[in-house]
Design an enzyme around this catalytic site. Structure first.
Site, PDB file in Angstrom:
ATOM      1  N   SER A 129       0.807  -1.227   0.000  1.00  0.00           N
ATOM      2  CA  SER A 129       0.000   0.000   0.000  1.00  0.00           C
ATOM      3  C   SER A 129       0.834   1.268   0.000  1.00  0.00           C
ATOM      4  CB  SER A 129      -0.926   0.004   1.218  1.00  0.00           C
ATOM      5  OG  SER A 129      -0.191  -0.180   2.425  1.00  0.00           O
ATOM      6  N   HIS A 145      -1.118   5.839   6.531  1.00  0.00           N
ATOM      7  CA  HIS A 145      -0.470   5.791   5.222  1.00  0.00           C
ATOM      8  C   HIS A 145      -0.125   7.205   4.780  1.00  0.00           C
ATOM      9  CE1 HIS A 145      -2.376   1.800   5.073  1.00  0.00           C
ATOM     10  NE2 HIS A 145      -1.441   1.493   4.184  1.00  0.00           N
TER      11      HIS A 145
END
Length: 264
Positions: A40, A246
């Site tokens: 990711s 993230h």
């Protein structure tokens, strides 16, 4: 004498210009074939804007591989990084995009193998003691089992693309300790999570180096841009849970992209 001087000078200028042209910019690599592998942190999870055809892989045009490809226009660009990917996923689902014509490869991988996402969930939901246990388990996996898994991935890349330039990207510290966050997990937990990133990055850097690959350490460039800083390049807990922890679009553009570009 003057005509000869002008002719000589012109010849020198032409020679220098020719030398500079032949020495050409590193952008010569842009005529090659680029494959973006990984998890990711390479797919662009967290940027909030995803390519529909990528499905649950959550690939984004704001991710550093897509940004680099847009700026350099390689002859081909295979963007196969996928949210949630492990080393096994890279081997079984992504490596087929790499071949002998590949000239550049980027990859971030290892965090999911070490259970980092699960550890983060424990830290947020279950308090400091449970967090420390989960983080220590991730660190133990990273030092004992992750090296062999990374070696398999890196060997797979090299076997399929013997001449490719390979850049391995690491993970940033998530938290600014003593920063602006009043609520949330404790600084003890935040310190432990940053320490896990250090452990994983150290393992990744070591195995990448052993494979002859370049390592892109993003921790320095993310300094003062962590969660709880005055200028976050990372998401904290979000309603769209999978985007939590993230890099956001700025983190990719200002953190990951220049780190990769300097080594590509």
């Amino acid at each position: 004498m003057r005509p000869r001087f002008v002719l000589s000078l012109s010849g020198t200028v032409l020679l220098l210009a020719s030398s500079l042209f032949l020495a050409a910019p590193p952008a010569a690599a842009a005529t090659g074939n680029y494959v973006a592998l990984g998890d990711s942190y390479s797919s662009g999870e967290g940027t909030g804007d995803y390519i529909g055809s990528a499905g649950s892989c959550n690939r984004s045009l704001h991710a550093y591989p897509a940004l680099w490809a847009s700026a350099h226009s390689p002859a081909s660009f295979a963007f196969v990084a996928c949210s949630g990917a492990t080393t096994a996923d890279v081997i079984n689902k992504q490596l087929s995009s790499v071949n002998s014509a590949t000239t550049l490869v980027s990859i971030s991988i290892g965090g999911n193998d070490a259970g980092f996402a699960s550890a983060m969930q424990t830290c947020v939901l279950n308090g400091t003691n449970a967090c420390l246990t989960a983080v220590n388990n991730s660190k133990s996996f990273a030092t004992s089992k992750l090296p062999a898994l990374l070696d398999q991935v890196y060997a797979g890349i090299r076997n399929r693309a013997p001449s490719a330039r390979v850049v391995v990207l690491g993970y940033p510290h998530l938290y600014k300790i003593g920063g602006s966050c009043t609520f949330g997990i404790s600084d003890t937990s935040r310190n432990a999570i940053n320490g896990a990133a250090d452990t994983i990055d150290s393992v990744i850097a070591g195995r990448a180096g052993a494979a002859g690959f370049a390592f892109g350490d993003v921790r320095q460039v993310f300094t003062d841009h962590e969660i709880c800083s005055s200028d976050w390049w990372l998401n904290s807990t979000r309603v769209i849970v999978h985007e939590s922890y993230h890099p956001n679009a700025t983190g990719h553009a200002n953190g990951y992209l220049p780190t990769f570009s300097a080594r590509a």
